[in-house]
Design an enzyme around this catalytic site. Structure first.
Site, short mmCIF file in Angstrom:
data_model
loop_
_atom_site.label_atom_id
_atom_site.label_comp_id
_atom_site.label_asym_id
_atom_site.label_seq_id
_atom_site.Cartn_x
_atom_site.Cartn_y
_atom_site.Cartn_z
N HIS A 158 -11.36 -2.01 0.48
CA HIS A 158 -10.26 -2.73 1.12
C HIS A 158 -10.76 -4.11 1.56
O HIS A 158 -11.89 -4.26 2.01
CB HIS A 158 -9.74 -1.94 2.33
CG HIS A 158 -8.46 -2.49 2.85
ND1 HIS A 158 -8.42 -3.61 3.64
CD2 HIS A 158 -7.18 -2.11 2.67
CE1 HIS A 158 -7.15 -3.89 3.93
NE2 HIS A 158 -6.38 -2.98 3.35
N GLY B 206 -0.67 -8.03 5.92
CA GLY B 206 -0.38 -8.24 7.34
C GLY B 206 0.26 -9.58 7.67
O GLY B 206 0.29 -9.98 8.83
N ASN C 282 -1.84 3.43 4.84
CA ASN C 282 -3.16 3.05 5.35
C ASN C 282 -2.99 2.76 6.85
O ASN C 282 -2.54 1.69 7.23
CB ASN C 282 -3.65 1.80 4.60
CG ASN C 282 -4.97 1.28 5.15
OD1 ASN C 282 -5.61 1.94 5.97
ND2 ASN C 282 -5.37 0.10 4.70
N TRP C 283 -3.33 3.75 7.65
CA TRP C 283 -3.13 3.62 9.10
C TRP C 283 -4.12 2.65 9.74
O TRP C 283 -3.98 2.30 10.90
CB TRP C 283 -3.26 4.98 9.78
CG TRP C 283 -2.12 5.90 9.56
CD1 TRP C 283 -1.04 5.72 8.74
CD2 TRP C 283 -1.91 7.18 10.20
NE1 TRP C 283 -0.20 6.80 8.82
CE2 TRP C 283 -0.71 7.70 9.70
CE3 TRP C 283 -2.64 7.92 11.13
CZ2 TRP C 283 -0.21 8.94 10.12
CZ3 TRP C 283 -2.16 9.15 11.54
CH2 TRP C 283 -0.95 9.65 11.03
N LYS C 284 -5.15 2.30 8.99
CA LYS C 284 -6.23 1.43 9.52
C LYS C 284 -6.78 2.04 10.81
O LYS C 284 -6.91 3.26 10.87
CB LYS C 284 -5.71 0.00 9.70
CG LYS C 284 -5.03 -0.51 8.42
CD LYS C 284 -4.80 -1.98 8.38
CE LYS C 284 -4.12 -2.34 7.06
NZ LYS C 284 -3.99 -3.76 6.84
N GLU D 165 -3.96 -5.73 -4.02
CA GLU D 165 -3.59 -6.21 -2.69
C GLU D 165 -4.03 -7.66 -2.52
O GLU D 165 -5.18 -7.91 -2.11
CB GLU D 165 -4.27 -5.37 -1.61
CG GLU D 165 -3.82 -3.94 -1.56
CD GLU D 165 -3.99 -3.37 -0.15
OE1 GLU D 165 -3.01 -2.88 0.40
OE2 GLU D 165 -5.09 -3.45 0.39
N GLU E 238 -10.24 -5.82 4.12
CA GLU E 238 -10.70 -5.91 5.52
C GLU E 238 -12.15 -5.47 5.65
O GLU E 238 -12.92 -6.01 6.44
CB GLU E 238 -9.78 -5.10 6.44
CG GLU E 238 -8.44 -5.82 6.66
CD GLU E 238 -7.28 -4.93 6.99
OE1 GLU E 238 -7.49 -3.72 7.26
OE2 GLU E 238 -6.14 -5.43 6.96
N SER F 247 2.09 -6.33 2.98
CA SER F 247 3.39 -6.56 3.61
C SER F 247 4.55 -5.81 2.95
O SER F 247 5.66 -6.32 2.82
CB SER F 247 3.71 -8.05 3.69
OG SER F 247 2.76 -8.70 4.52
N GLY G 139 0.84 -1.89 7.97
CA GLY G 139 1.61 -1.97 9.21
C GLY G 139 2.84 -1.08 9.27
O GLY G 139 3.07 -0.40 10.29
P1 PGA Z 1 0.06 -4.38 5.34
O1 PGA Z 1 -1.37 -3.82 4.92
O2 PGA Z 1 1.09 -3.47 4.71
O3 PGA Z 1 0.08 -4.32 6.82
O4 PGA Z 1 0.17 -5.78 4.81
C1 PGA Z 1 -1.62 -3.32 3.63
C2 PGA Z 1 -3.07 -2.92 3.54
O5 PGA Z 1 -3.91 -3.57 4.16
O6 PGA Z 1 -3.42 -1.95 2.84
#
Ligand code: PGA
Length: 253
Positions: A94, A178, A8-10, A172, A96, A215, A237
Site C-alpha cells: 500500500h 483520501g 481497507n480499515w487502515k 491506486e 501509505e 476515494s 475512508g
Molecule cells: P480511500 O483509501 O478510499 O480513503 O481513498 C483507499 C486506500 O488507501 O486503499
C-alpha cells in the site's frame, strides 16, 4: 463474475467493540449480495479474533505481512500466523506503507512471494503519484509497469504459478487516496487493461483481477464497477462508515 469489494480499515477503529459493530453492520448485506464478494481488511489487534470465527458472506484480510514464517523478527506477523487464523487475504505494498514505513519494491516482492507460498490471497497495490500523472496516462502506465516488474520479480516458478489466481492487483493512484478526487473511470479502465495485458504476457502469464482504489464512495462506485475490466474496489475512508460501505456493496449490482 462477482466484484471484489475490499474494505481497507487502515488504523481504525480504536476499540474491538467498534470493530465488531462494523463487521455486524455490513455482514447481512454482504451475505445476501449476489454480485459482490466482500473482504474486510482489519488492523491486527482485531483481525484474528474476528477472522477465526465464520462470518457468512465475509472474508478477512490483513494490511501487511512479513516474508518469513517464523523466527527472531520482533514485531512482525507471518503469513502462517494469518493463514492459521482464518485470514484469507493480505494487502501488500500500500502506498501509505511505501511512504511512511519505507517499504521498498524489494521488500514488497518478498512479502508477495511468501504470502502466496503460504496460501494467502494477495492484494498488491500499485499506483503513481501526482507529479507523474500530470505528465499523462502513458507516464502513469510506465510507472505502474516498473512497480509491477519489481514487485513480481522472479514470480513464476511452477509452485507459484499454480497459485497465480490468488493474485489481485489494486490500482491506486496515490493522488486519489483520501483526497476525494477519484480517477476517471475511463482512465481506470485503460490502466486495468494495461495491467492485465502486461501480466498476461511472459514471463508472468497471469490473469489477475484488477481493482481500483482511491476515494471510492457510494456516489462513484456504480460508475466504476459497471466496467467489466474493473473487477472491484479497494475502499478506505468510506469502508469505516457502515451505511456508505453497504451502498458500495450494493453498487456492485
Ligand atoms: P480511500 O483509501 O478510499 O480513503 O481513498 C483507499 C486506500 O488507501 O486503499
Amino acid at each position: 463474475m462477482k466484484k471484489l469489494i475490499v474494505a481497507n480499515w487502515k488504523m481504525n477503529p480504536d476499540s474491538f467493540s467498534r470493530a465488531e459493530l462494523l463487521v455486524r453492520a455490513v455482514q447481512k448485506t454482504a451475505a445476501s449480495s449476489k454480485n459482490a464478494k466482500v473482504v474486510l481488511c482489519l488492523p491486527y489487534p482485531w483481525l484474528t479474533d474476528i477472522s477465526h470465527k465464520k462470518h457468512k458472506g465475509l472474508s478477512f484480510g490483513a494490511q501487511n505481512v512479513f516474508w518469513e514464517n517464523s523466527g527472531a523478527y520482533t514485531g512482525e506477523v507471518s503469513p502462517a500466523m494469518l493463514k492459521n487464523s482464518g485470514v484469507e487475504y493480505v494487502i501488500i505494498g500500500h502506498s501509505e506503507r511505501r511512504k511512511w514505513l519505507g517499504e521498498t519494491d524489494e521488500m514488497i516482492n518478498k512479502r508477495v512471494k511468501a504470502a502466496l507460498k503460504t496460501g494467502l490471497k494477495v492484494i498488491l497495490c500499485v499506483g503513481e503519484g501526482i507529479e507523474i500523472r500530470k505528465k499523462g496516462l502513458s507516464a502513469a502506465k510506465k510507472f505502474v509497469k516498473n512497480q509491477l516488474q519489481k514487485d513480481l520479480k522472479n514470480f513464476p516458478s511452477s509452485k507459484l504459478q499454480a497459485l497465480s489466481s490468488y493474485l489481485v492487483i489494486a490500482y491506486e493512484p496515490v493522488w486519489a487516496i483520501g483526497t476525494g478526487k477519484a480517477d476517471k473511470p475511463e482512465d481506470t479502465v485503460e490502466m486495468a487493461k494495461f495491467i492485465k495485458s502486461l501480466l498476461a504476457a511472459k514471463p508472468y502469464t497471469l490473469n489477475p483481477n484488477v481493482l481500483y482504489g482511491g476515494s471510492v464512495t457510494f456516489r462513484n462506485a456504480g460508475s466504476l464497477l459497471q466496467y467489466k475490466e474493473i473487477n472491484g474496489a479497494l475502499v478506505g475512508g468510506a469502508s469505516i462508515k457502515s451505511k456508505e460501505f453497504i451502498k458500495i456493496i450494493r453498487a456492485a449490482g
